[in-house]
Scaffold this motif. Sequence first.
Motif, PDB file in Angstrom:
ATOM      1  N   GLY A 122      35.400  31.648  44.026  1.00 17.37           N
ATOM      2  CA  GLY A 122      35.747  32.902  44.707  1.00 17.37           C
ATOM      3  C   GLY A 122      34.528  33.556  45.341  1.00 17.37           C
ATOM      4  N   TRP A 123      34.619  34.872  45.515  1.00 13.78           N
ATOM      5  CA  TRP A 123      33.581  35.603  46.265  1.00 13.78           C
ATOM      6  C   TRP A 123      32.214  35.574  45.575  1.00 13.78           C
ATOM      7  N   ILE A 124      32.186  35.466  44.240  1.00 14.64           N
ATOM      8  CA  ILE A 124      30.888  35.400  43.548  1.00 14.64           C
ATOM      9  C   ILE A 124      30.200  34.075  43.891  1.00 14.64           C
ATOM     10  N   VAL A 167      38.337  44.071  29.339  1.00 15.26           N
ATOM     11  CA  VAL A 167      37.247  43.382  28.630  1.00 15.26           C
ATOM     12  C   VAL A 167      36.142  43.094  29.650  1.00 15.26           C
ATOM     13  N   ASP A 168      34.975  43.654  29.403  1.00 17.48           N
ATOM     14  CA  ASP A 168      33.871  43.509  30.357  1.00 17.48           C
ATOM     15  C   ASP A 168      32.930  42.392  29.894  1.00 17.48           C
ATOM     16  N   TYR A 169      32.750  41.403  30.776  1.00 14.41           N
ATOM     17  CA  TYR A 169      31.752  40.377  30.468  1.00 14.41           C
ATOM     18  C   TYR A 169      30.375  41.037  30.550  1.00 14.41           C
ATOM     19  N   GLY A 170      29.575  40.822  29.522  1.00 15.42           N
ATOM     20  CA  GLY A 170      28.235  41.431  29.514  1.00 15.42           C
ATOM     21  C   GLY A 170      28.128  42.490  28.431  1.00 15.42           C
ATOM     22  N   PRO A 183      42.273  36.883  42.559  1.00 17.06           N
ATOM     23  CA  PRO A 183      42.956  35.675  43.039  1.00 17.06           C
ATOM     24  C   PRO A 183      42.188  34.391  42.719  1.00 17.06           C
ATOM     25  N   ALA A 184      40.851  34.403  42.830  1.00 15.99           N
ATOM     26  CA  ALA A 184      40.090  33.170  42.588  1.00 15.99           C
ATOM     27  C   ALA A 184      40.276  32.691  41.153  1.00 15.99           C
ATOM     28  N   GLY A 185      40.190  33.610  40.201  1.00 17.17           N
ATOM     29  CA  GLY A 185      40.345  33.241  38.790  1.00 17.17           C
ATOM     30  C   GLY A 185      41.755  32.744  38.502  1.00 17.17           C
ATOM     31  N   SER A 206      34.596  34.206  38.007  1.00 13.37           N
ATOM     32  CA  SER A 206      35.247  34.526  39.297  1.00 13.37           C
ATOM     33  C   SER A 206      35.279  36.044  39.407  1.00 13.37           C
ATOM     34  N   THR A 207      34.084  36.648  39.353  1.00 12.26           N
ATOM     35  CA  THR A 207      33.987  38.102  39.239  1.00 12.26           C
ATOM     36  C   THR A 207      33.954  38.821  40.589  1.00 12.26           C
ATOM     37  N   GLY A 208      34.054  38.066  41.687  1.00 14.12           N
ATOM     38  CA  GLY A 208      34.235  38.702  42.991  1.00 14.12           C
ATOM     39  C   GLY A 208      33.082  39.581  43.432  1.00 14.12           C
ATOM     40  N   PHE A 229      39.568  36.742  31.232  1.00 10.04           N
ATOM     41  CA  PHE A 229      38.971  38.035  30.848  1.00 10.04           C
ATOM     42  C   PHE A 229      38.819  38.893  32.086  1.00 10.04           C
ATOM     43  N   GLU A 230      39.269  40.120  32.001  1.00 10.15           N
ATOM     44  CA  GLU A 230      39.250  40.998  33.171  1.00 10.15           C
ATOM     45  C   GLU A 230      38.773  42.384  32.761  1.00 10.15           C
ATOM     46  N   ARG A 231      37.816  42.889  33.520  1.00 11.06           N
ATOM     47  CA  ARG A 231      37.223  44.202  33.235  1.00 11.06           C
ATOM     48  C   ARG A 231      38.236  45.344  33.390  1.00 11.06           C
ATOM     49  N   MET A 232      39.135  45.215  34.352  1.00 16.38           N
ATOM     50  CA  MET A 232      40.128  46.269  34.578  1.00 16.38           C
ATOM     51  C   MET A 232      41.301  46.084  33.605  1.00 16.38           C
ATOM     52  N   VAL A 278      36.410  34.280  33.735  1.00 17.75           N
ATOM     53  CA  VAL A 278      35.975  35.677  33.726  1.00 17.75           C
ATOM     54  C   VAL A 278      36.237  36.273  35.103  1.00 17.75           C
ATOM     55  N   GLY A 279      37.185  37.207  35.176  1.00 21.23           N
ATOM     56  CA  GLY A 279      37.585  37.814  36.450  1.00 21.23           C
ATOM     57  C   GLY A 279      38.978  37.336  36.817  1.00 21.23           C
ATOM     58  N   ALA A 280      39.959  38.265  36.738  1.00 23.49           N
ATOM     59  CA  ALA A 280      41.351  37.869  37.007  1.00 23.49           C
ATOM     60  C   ALA A 280      41.795  38.320  38.389  1.00 23.49           C
ATOM     61  N   VAL A 311      33.279  36.807  51.920  1.00 22.92           N
ATOM     62  CA  VAL A 311      33.950  36.513  53.193  1.00 22.92           C
ATOM     63  C   VAL A 311      35.199  35.681  52.921  1.00 22.92           C
ATOM     64  N   GLY A 312      36.194  35.898  53.748  1.00 23.85           N
ATOM     65  CA  GLY A 312      37.397  35.073  53.650  1.00 23.85           C
ATOM     66  C   GLY A 312      38.533  35.810  52.991  1.00 23.85           C
ATOM     67  N   LEU A 313      39.720  35.293  53.269  1.00 27.22           N
ATOM     68  CA  LEU A 313      40.954  35.925  52.811  1.00 27.22           C
ATOM     69  C   LEU A 313      41.348  35.389  51.438  1.00 27.22           C
ATOM     70  N   ILE A 314      42.387  35.996  50.896  1.00 24.04           N
ATOM     71  CA  ILE A 314      42.859  35.617  49.560  1.00 24.04           C
ATOM     72  C   ILE A 314      43.148  34.117  49.511  1.00 24.04           C
ATOM     73  N   GLY A 315      43.825  33.609  50.550  1.00 24.36           N
ATOM     74  CA  GLY A 315      44.201  32.193  50.589  1.00 24.36           C
ATOM     75  C   GLY A 315      42.999  31.261  50.491  1.00 24.36           C
ATOM     76  N   PHE A 367      44.494  40.991  39.034  1.00 19.09           N
ATOM     77  CA  PHE A 367      44.695  40.842  40.492  1.00 19.09           C
ATOM     78  C   PHE A 367      43.540  41.323  41.362  1.00 19.09           C
ATOM     79  N   GLY A 368      42.450  41.811  40.776  1.00 16.58           N
ATOM     80  CA  GLY A 368      41.220  42.078  41.524  1.00 16.58           C
ATOM     81  C   GLY A 368      41.435  42.895  42.782  1.00 16.58           C
ATOM     82  N   LEU A 369      40.873  42.398  43.881  1.00 15.18           N
ATOM     83  CA  LEU A 369      40.912  43.162  45.133  1.00 15.18           C
ATOM     84  C   LEU A 369      42.303  43.195  45.758  1.00 15.18           C
ATOM     85  N   ILE A 370      43.239  42.406  45.247  1.00 18.89           N
ATOM     86  CA  ILE A 370      44.601  42.560  45.796  1.00 18.89           C
ATOM     87  C   ILE A 370      45.096  43.958  45.402  1.00 18.89           C
TER      88      ILE A 370
HETATM   89  C1  LIG Z   1      38.747  46.221  51.417  1.00 18.23           C
HETATM   90  C2  LIG Z   1      39.270  44.808  51.398  1.00 18.23           C
HETATM   91  C3  LIG Z   1      40.490  44.513  51.971  1.00 18.23           C
HETATM   92  C4  LIG Z   1      40.965  43.193  51.969  1.00 18.23           C
HETATM   93  N1  LIG Z   1      42.162  42.934  52.555  1.00 18.23           N
HETATM   94  C5  LIG Z   1      42.630  41.664  52.570  1.00 18.23           C
HETATM   95  C6  LIG Z   1      43.891  41.368  53.189  1.00 18.23           C
HETATM   96  O1  LIG Z   1      44.577  42.255  53.721  1.00 18.23           O
HETATM   97  N2  LIG Z   1      44.313  40.058  53.158  1.00 18.23           N
HETATM   98  C7  LIG Z   1      43.570  39.062  52.543  1.00 18.23           C
HETATM   99  O2  LIG Z   1      44.002  37.904  52.518  1.00 18.23           O
HETATM  100  N3  LIG Z   1      42.373  39.330  51.976  1.00 18.23           N
HETATM  101  C8  LIG Z   1      41.896  40.600  51.985  1.00 18.23           C
HETATM  102  N4  LIG Z   1      40.677  40.853  51.401  1.00 18.23           N
HETATM  103  C9  LIG Z   1      39.911  39.740  50.827  1.00 18.23           C
HETATM  104  C10 LIG Z   1      40.364  39.402  49.391  1.00 18.23           C
HETATM  105  O3  LIG Z   1      40.466  40.592  48.671  1.00 18.23           O
HETATM  106  C11 LIG Z   1      39.351  38.436  48.758  1.00 18.23           C
HETATM  107  O4  LIG Z   1      39.385  37.235  49.513  1.00 18.23           O
HETATM  108  C12 LIG Z   1      39.687  38.097  47.308  1.00 18.23           C
HETATM  109  O5  LIG Z   1      40.080  39.218  46.568  1.00 18.23           O
HETATM  110  C13 LIG Z   1      38.468  37.463  46.603  1.00 18.23           C
HETATM  111  O6  LIG Z   1      38.922  37.042  45.341  1.00 18.23           O
HETATM  112  P1  LIG Z   1      38.003  36.947  44.026  1.00 18.23           P
HETATM  113  O7  LIG Z   1      38.951  36.602  42.940  1.00 18.23           O
HETATM  114  O8  LIG Z   1      36.846  36.089  44.295  1.00 18.23           O
HETATM  115  O9  LIG Z   1      37.416  38.413  43.802  1.00 18.23           O
HETATM  116  P2  LIG Z   1      38.105  39.778  43.355  1.00 18.23           P
HETATM  117  O10 LIG Z   1      39.414  39.961  44.008  1.00 18.23           O
HETATM  118  O11 LIG Z   1      37.043  40.805  43.543  1.00 18.23           O
HETATM  119  O12 LIG Z   1      38.365  39.592  41.787  1.00 18.23           O
HETATM  120  C14 LIG Z   1      37.318  39.582  40.853  1.00 18.23           C
HETATM  121  C15 LIG Z   1      37.789  40.157  39.530  1.00 18.23           C
HETATM  122  O13 LIG Z   1      36.730  40.034  38.569  1.00 18.23           O
HETATM  123  C16 LIG Z   1      36.667  41.220  37.797  1.00 18.23           C
HETATM  124  N5  LIG Z   1      35.326  41.386  37.228  1.00 18.23           N
HETATM  125  C17 LIG Z   1      34.176  41.653  37.889  1.00 18.23           C
HETATM  126  N6  LIG Z   1      33.136  41.742  37.036  1.00 18.23           N
HETATM  127  C18 LIG Z   1      33.635  41.508  35.800  1.00 18.23           C
HETATM  128  C19 LIG Z   1      33.050  41.478  34.497  1.00 18.23           C
HETATM  129  N7  LIG Z   1      31.751  41.690  34.297  1.00 18.23           N
HETATM  130  N8  LIG Z   1      33.865  41.220  33.438  1.00 18.23           N
HETATM  131  C20 LIG Z   1      35.200  40.996  33.610  1.00 18.23           C
HETATM  132  N9  LIG Z   1      35.802  41.022  34.841  1.00 18.23           N
HETATM  133  C21 LIG Z   1      35.031  41.273  35.913  1.00 18.23           C
HETATM  134  C22 LIG Z   1      37.017  42.320  38.785  1.00 18.23           C
HETATM  135  O14 LIG Z   1      37.462  43.495  38.130  1.00 18.23           O
HETATM  136  C23 LIG Z   1      38.111  41.640  39.613  1.00 18.23           C
HETATM  137  O15 LIG Z   1      39.389  41.880  39.063  1.00 18.23           O
HETATM  138  C24 LIG Z   1      40.191  42.159  51.384  1.00 18.23           C
HETATM  139  C25 LIG Z   1      38.960  42.470  50.798  1.00 18.23           C
HETATM  140  C26 LIG Z   1      38.502  43.781  50.803  1.00 18.23           C
HETATM  141  C27 LIG Z   1      37.167  44.077  50.183  1.00 18.23           C
END
Ligand SMILES: Cc1cc2nc3c(=O)[nH]c(=O)nc-3n(C[C@H](O)[C@H](O)[C@H](O)COP(=O)(O)OP(=O)(O)OC[C@H]3O[C@@H](n4cnc5c(N)ncnc54)[C@H](O)[C@@H]3O)c2cc1C
Length: 456
Positions: free
Chosen positions: A359-361, A82-85, A14-16, A103-105, A39-42, A10-12, A366-370, A46-49
């Motif tokens: 991932g962030w959840i 598709v929104d979880y919940g 980078p972590a997912g 992996s909802t970030g 499953f991804e809400r958007m 749940v959450g597409a 904190v931390g980068l995509i890698g 690719f989430g925050l990318i």
């Molecule tokens: C403003 C900003 C700039 C950044 N810039 C950089 C950068 O330049 N370089 C770098 O390496 N890192 C950067 N980062 C950090 C990077 O974005 C994160 O490390 C990474 O995106 C975390 O991945 P994640 O998959 O845990 O979360 P997210 O990327 O947040 O992905 C989570 C996904 O889950 C989905 N989701 C949430 N709730 C639900 C639900 N209920 N149902 C279905 N789907 C759901 C969301 O829509 C989202 O697509 C930045 C972060 C921010 C906030």
Amino acid sequence: MPRPLRVAIVGAGPAGIYAADALLKSEAAADPGVSIDLFERMPAPFGLIRYGVAPDHPRIKGIITALHQVLDKPQIRLFGNVDYGTDIVLDDLRAFYDAVIFSTGATADRALDIPGIELDGSYGAADFVSWYDGHPDVPRTWPLEAEKVAVLGVGNVALDVARILAKTADELLPTEIPPNVYEGLKANKALEIHVFGRRGPAQAKFSPMELRELDHSPNIEVIVNPEDIDYDEGSIESRRSNKQVDMVAKTLENWAIRDVGNRPHKLFLHFFESPAEVVGEDGKVVGLRTERTELDGTGNVKGTGEFTTWDVQAVYRAVGYLSDELPKLPFDIGSGTVPDEGGRVIEGGEHMASTYVTGWIRRGPVGLIGHTKGDANETVANLLEDHREGRLLTPSAPEEAAVVAHLRDKGVEYTTWEGWYRLDAAERALGEAEGRERVKIVEREGMLRASAEPRG
Ligand SMILES: Cc1cc2nc3c(=O)[nH]c(=O)nc-3n(C[C@H](O)[C@H](O)[C@H](O)COP(=O)(O)OP(=O)(O)OC[C@H]3O[C@@H](n4cnc5c(N)ncnc54)[C@H](O)[C@@H]3O)c2cc1C
């Protein structure tokens, strides 16, 4: 007959996607294999990318291309929009899958508890980021009337916000910004941007490269006050033990001793100023009051009782992101994360069977995509151990068609991975018409239309 291990993610972001990759690279991927549904809400993955990384960071946005290789694999299906919940709940996932990885970030701004933070003209960085990155669920316009702006926080998000406010709209035009953002930025009146940190140069959380990049714009004059360069024992130790901290401190020192040039937009980096109050008049921001701080020997600071009021008409707080609580999952309000051990969700001291986070959840915002990759590897390793040890729950309807029927019954207009290719092509075509690589489609309806299978 043996069937593949069925995993829902749940959450597409980078972590997912990295979790899916780890599953497919594992031994479990061999016969009878693994079958993964993301499953991804958007409507787009690719989430925050896509909705966090700044538009003038095309190299980072390019990570999306590398992630294509994962999502192209036939064992993975994407269910976007598709929104979880609401569209799918935990009981549904239990019925269809052996295991679920969340992996909802993180999407929202962490609160900052100082007087005046609710005033008109006081904003959260996440909201502004969502606006300039063309997130479908936020308003299309952003007020940019302030000539002097404060940004609170000394991390990379604060740098992104300050840089986007300080660059001109035309500087950002070659990026993927949508038309409403270009028009909004053209009306931006900001001439001075003041970034404030409570502590000193050795405690700033900037990445060295992101910091140096500020100076590359022909429109931004970066200014550091020499009086803000100060270190104590704790700071010296941090510089000695962490190369990144030392590089950031050196860059700031260089800027503090050079002559101030005449680029049109001034970007001040202030240290040892702790925000005390957003000052208002008639409900609107008219200033920011800060207390001068000083180092206490350990790298922490204490207040000096000396206050300054800065003349600013807008305040952006970039003090961290916050995850949303997920229905039916435990949540730690303090850290804003789902409690876990090695990615296994923990409720009442026990592992909630078949339920994982990454991932962030899991780790907090904190931390980068890698960094989300190592995180995903650990979570997946523990999931697979539970699988080998027979600790996973058994789903009642594990066949791949069952979830599709569920979404159709609920009338969910879901997007697919093939749909992403169509949306991608549509955005590239919009860009090509203007000599740009891509122009983002903002409206959810527009995204759904572009993703939809063409009618034959
Ligand atoms: C403003 C900003 C700039 C950044 N810039 C950089 C950068 O330049 N370089 C770098 O390496 N890192 C950067 N980062 C950090 C990077 O974005 C994160 O490390 C990474 O995106 C975390 O991945 P994640 O998959 O845990 O979360 P997210 O990327 O947040 O992905 C989570 C996904 O889950 C989905 N989701 C949430 N709730 C639900 C639900 N209920 N149902 C279905 N789907 C759901 C969301 O829509 C989202 O697509 C930045 C972060 C921010 C906030």
